[in-house]
Motif scaffolding. Sequence first.
Motif: not given
Length: 69
Positions: A17-20, A26-27, A41-46
């Motif tokens: 899992i790479l977050l750029k 956001g990433s 970020a909120r969507e990723y954590y969801r």
Amino acid sequence: MQAEAAGIEPEAIMNPILLKPTNDTGSQVIINGKPIGVMAAREYYRHKKEYIPAIMDAYHELEKSMISL
């Protein structure tokens, strides 16, 4: 850096899992070397629990390659 220190070629499965970062909140999310989109970020954590199978697949692939050494 760790692959280089170990004298091996880096592979996407070494960082499944790479977050750029694209902005402050956001990433771009890349899973096993394949971009899946840009997320706040909120969507990723969801959704992050959905990515556990990809992490486990990468782990098992690395485990297999270590056994064959």
